[in-house]
Structures are given as structure tokens and as C-alpha cells.
Enzyme design. Sequence first.
Site, PDB file in Angstrom:
ATOM      1  N   ASN A 108      68.203  66.336  58.536  1.00 46.16           N
ATOM      2  CA  ASN A 108      66.400  66.431  58.822  1.00 46.16           C
ATOM      3  C   ASN A 108      66.512  65.292  57.843  1.00 46.16           C
ATOM      4  OD1 ASN A 108      64.026  66.775  58.268  1.00 46.16           O
ATOM      5  ND2 ASN A 108      63.991  68.508  57.238  1.00 46.16           N
TER       6      ASN A 108
ATOM      7  N   LYS B 181      63.619  64.037  57.071  1.00 45.35           N
ATOM      8  CA  LYS B 181      62.378  64.365  56.353  1.00 45.35           C
ATOM      9  C   LYS B 181      61.562  62.797  56.455  1.00 45.35           C
ATOM     10  CE  LYS B 181      63.895  67.888  53.748  1.00 45.35           C
ATOM     11  NZ  LYS B 181      63.696  68.701  52.373  1.00 45.35           N
TER      12      LYS B 181
ATOM     13  N   HIS C 204      59.357  74.119  59.436  1.00 49.91           N
ATOM     14  CA  HIS C 204      59.892  73.865  58.429  1.00 49.91           C
ATOM     15  C   HIS C 204      59.009  74.324  57.276  1.00 49.91           C
ATOM     16  CE1 HIS C 204      61.746  71.681  54.938  1.00 49.91           C
ATOM     17  NE2 HIS C 204      62.857  71.521  55.754  1.00 49.91           N
TER      18      HIS C 204
ATOM     19  N   GLU D  32      58.302  72.923  54.636  1.00 47.15           N
ATOM     20  CA  GLU D  32      57.353  72.050  54.033  1.00 47.15           C
ATOM     21  C   GLU D  32      56.093  71.738  54.863  1.00 47.15           C
ATOM     22  OE1 GLU D  32      60.156  68.718  53.765  1.00 47.15           O
ATOM     23  OE2 GLU D  32      61.110  69.830  52.159  1.00 47.15           O
TER      24      GLU D  32
ATOM     25  N   GLU E 206      66.213  78.717  55.728  1.00 46.78           N
ATOM     26  CA  GLU E 206      66.120  77.796  54.513  1.00 46.78           C
ATOM     27  C   GLU E 206      65.524  78.372  53.648  1.00 46.78           C
ATOM     28  OE1 GLU E 206      66.794  73.395  55.937  1.00 46.78           O
ATOM     29  OE2 GLU E 206      64.876  74.038  56.213  1.00 46.78           O
TER      30      GLU E 206
ATOM     31  N   GLY F 136      66.330  71.090  48.369  1.00 44.03           N
ATOM     32  CA  GLY F 136      66.044  69.890  47.570  1.00 44.03           C
ATOM     33  C   GLY F 136      66.175  70.156  46.140  1.00 44.03           C
TER      34      GLY F 136
ATOM     35  N   SER G 234      70.003  72.446  50.093  1.00 46.83           N
ATOM     36  CA  SER G 234      71.025  71.838  49.441  1.00 46.83           C
ATOM     37  C   SER G 234      72.611  71.773  49.790  1.00 46.83           C
ATOM     38  CB  SER G 234      70.842  72.472  47.857  1.00 46.83           C
ATOM     39  OG  SER G 234      69.589  72.102  47.307  1.00 46.83           O
TER      40      SER G 234
HETATM   41  P1  PGA Z   1      68.107  69.671  51.343  1.00 41.86           P
HETATM   42  O1  PGA Z   1      66.770  70.158  52.612  1.00 41.86           O
HETATM   43  O2  PGA Z   1      69.467  69.758  52.176  1.00 41.86           O
HETATM   44  O3  PGA Z   1      67.700  68.399  50.904  1.00 41.86           O
HETATM   45  O4  PGA Z   1      67.970  70.827  50.474  1.00 41.86           O
HETATM   46  C1  PGA Z   1      67.012  71.006  53.934  1.00 41.86           C
HETATM   47  C2  PGA Z   1      65.884  70.861  54.487  1.00 41.86           C
HETATM   48  O5  PGA Z   1      64.585  70.945  54.043  1.00 41.86           O
HETATM   49  O6  PGA Z   1      65.941  71.077  55.853  1.00 41.86           O
END
Ligand code: PGA
Length: 246
Positions: free
Chosen positions: A12, A14, A98, A100, A169, A175, A211
Site C-alpha cells: 500500500n 499510500k 483503510h 486512514e 490492520e 506506521g 508495521s
Molecule cells: P505500515 O502501513 O506497514 O506502514 O504500518 C500498513 C497500512 O496502513 O496498510
Amino acid sequence: MTATRTRLVLGNWKMHGSLADNAKLLSALLAAPRVASTAQMGVCVPFPYLAQTAQALTGSSIAWGAQDISTQAQGAFTGEVSGAMLNDFACRFVLTGHSERRAMHAESDQIIADKANAALVAGLTPVVCVGESLAERDAGQALVVIARQLAPVLALGADAVQKMVVAYEPVWAIGTGRTASPEQAQEVHAAIRAALRGVGAEQVQILYGGSVKAANAASLFAMPDIDGALVGGASLVAEEFLAIAS
Ligand code: PGA
């Protein structure tokens, strides 16, 4: 238990990338010898880079997709992107829900189910993301929250759900460098598996995200109900992403 489910490792990106950076990343992914890997790989990229990604990855074993989809087929929906548009770029996957987008765009559980349905109608594979916040986990509500998030998706019925991917997630692990332990993740994945079984869709792939790095992927993948990963930050570094999928 996992034998019939192919491991799936999705990146992803982003809101990261540029034409120049993507060209380097995609060619590094394509250059890697992948003989030993049995995982299916894919990248979910920002809309403006779908054409570049499709051009680079066509004919390779790496799939691609988008990070969001409109609930609508077409019309006066400024800023939205339809499933048919994603099909114009031969997308296979699209992320829906997601955290976010849930947090920053107020996407409800029902909107996310509608997006997953729109993806299926377009012949795309929705990757339905679910996960609890730290406050919800600390309150002992993780499984309740995930059941609530999944409910309108599961209500689409077995035929629909069987064509989806689910990604767990935990918001507190995204993150942050703070990964759920394999046991914490497995507990939630087992609950998701039970919910999927309840609607006749037990074989759906359940990815873990938050992460994920080369250093922790193997211990997560060793869990019986973790079928792969949705990878944010580490998917922007070719060696890391390839190592996760190897
Ligand atoms: P990350 O993000 O691996 O940077 O923690 C995962 C995600 O939000 O899909």
C-alpha cells in the site's frame, strides 16, 4: 489449515511516489529473482500512477490495484474514481476501508461495504480493511469493533464474500513501528475466520497489516490464520518488500 490459501503480500503505497521513484521501485521489484517465492505480490498505488504501474507490470507476476473506489458507477461525483475506470488500467485489487480513510474521510462501515460491492460488480477484488484503535483494544473491545466493521460486508452474502480479501490492520500498529505480536494478530484473525466461516466463506485470505517488515513477517506468517500481509512503509523499499514476500 493454510494449505489451500495462497500467501498474498500487497503493498500500500499510500500517498507516496513520483514517476521517477516509482520507475526505480517497480524495476527493482521486476528485476528480483523470485523462484523461491510462492507468494502472490501486488501493489496498490495512487490513482495517477495506475497507468505507469500497469505498463511496467503487465506480463509480470506482480498484480496491481488502487487504494479506494467510488460506491457509484458514474456521474457528478467530483474527485471519485469508479470501478470501470480502475478496470481501464487492469487493476486486480482495490483497498476498501483503510483506517486512514475511515478516520480522515468519515467512511462508515456501510459505505465501506458499498465500496466492496462496487468493486465486485466491476470484477475487482476488494481488500476490506478492518482494525481497532488503541483505546478500543485497551477497553477490551477489539473483537467487538471488528465484528461491527465486518457485519455489513458479510451481509453481502457468501458469493460476494468469497471473492474478497480481508486485511486486519490494528490502527495502533500502522506506521508506528509497533506490530501486533503474532499471537495478538492470530487471535483476531481466528475471530475473522470464524465470522467468514459463518457465512460460508472460510477460505478468504486474511492479511495482517501494521508495521510489517522483513524482520517480523515470517513469525506472523507462521500463524495458521495469517495468509499474507498488507504492507505500507516497507513496500516502498524494494528489498524489504521482496524479503517479506520471499
Ligand atoms: P505500515 O502501513 O506497514 O506502514 O504500518 C500498513 C497500512 O496502513 O496498510
